[in-house]
Design a protein around this motif. Structure first.
Motif, PDB file in Angstrom:
ATOM      1  N   CYS A 260       0.836  -1.203   0.000  1.00  0.00           N
ATOM      2  CA  CYS A 260       0.000   0.000   0.000  1.00  0.00           C
ATOM      3  C   CYS A 260       0.869   1.251   0.000  1.00  0.00           C
TER       4      CYS A 260
ATOM      5  N   CYS B  29      -0.056   3.262   3.717  1.00  0.00           N
ATOM      6  CA  CYS B  29       0.322   2.736   5.035  1.00  0.00           C
ATOM      7  C   CYS B  29       1.462   1.723   4.961  1.00  0.00           C
TER       8      CYS B  29
ATOM      9  N   CYS C 256      -7.194   1.910   3.401  1.00  0.00           N
ATOM     10  CA  CYS C 256      -6.735   3.229   2.939  1.00  0.00           C
ATOM     11  C   CYS C 256      -7.627   3.731   1.802  1.00  0.00           C
TER      12      CYS C 256
END
Ligand SMILES: [Zn+2]
Length: 121
Positions: free
Chosen positions: A76, A79, A100
């Protein structure tokens, strides 16, 4: 595993590139009859919004291929957690994990609301 995603990304890229090339021809087609203009305008608007989405997807696909090259694919961007294989199977070019993505979507919706309010004022 990555090989499967790469194949999926490459075929998606090919599909979108071909689709976008065809659509460009449609966009420059001359309008012959005035009576068609309104309908054509709304068709074009629709085509443009789809075109826009296809471009965005194409960019996301290309970015995913680039991440594959530098070995950060499946992580990701926000994050830095691993994106679940289930999500990657559904959207191999997903840049964000599901939580997210949800936060980003929420933020975008809030933005829209704000924009609507400023338009009214
Ligand atoms: Zn995340």
């Amino acid at each position: 595993m990555t090989q499967t995603y790469r194949k999926a990304l490459q075929s998606k890229k090919k599909e979108l590139t071909q689709k976008l090339a065809v659509r460009e021809d449609i966009a420059v087609e001359p309008i012959s009859e005035a009576i068609d203009q309104v309908q054509r305008a709304s068709e074009r608007e629709f085509a443009i919004s789809r075109l826009d989405r296809d471009w965005q997807t194409l960019r996301a696909v290309e970015a995913a291929l680039a991440r594959m090259a530098d070995k950060s694919y499946g992580i990701c961007l926000r994050c830095e957690e691993e994106i679940s294989p289930k999500r990657l199977n559904a959207i191999p070019w997903a840049p964000l994990c599901i939580s997210c993505q949800e936060k980003v979507d929420e933020a975008r919706e809030t933005e829209h609301v704000d924009l609507a309010f400023s338009d009214a004022a």
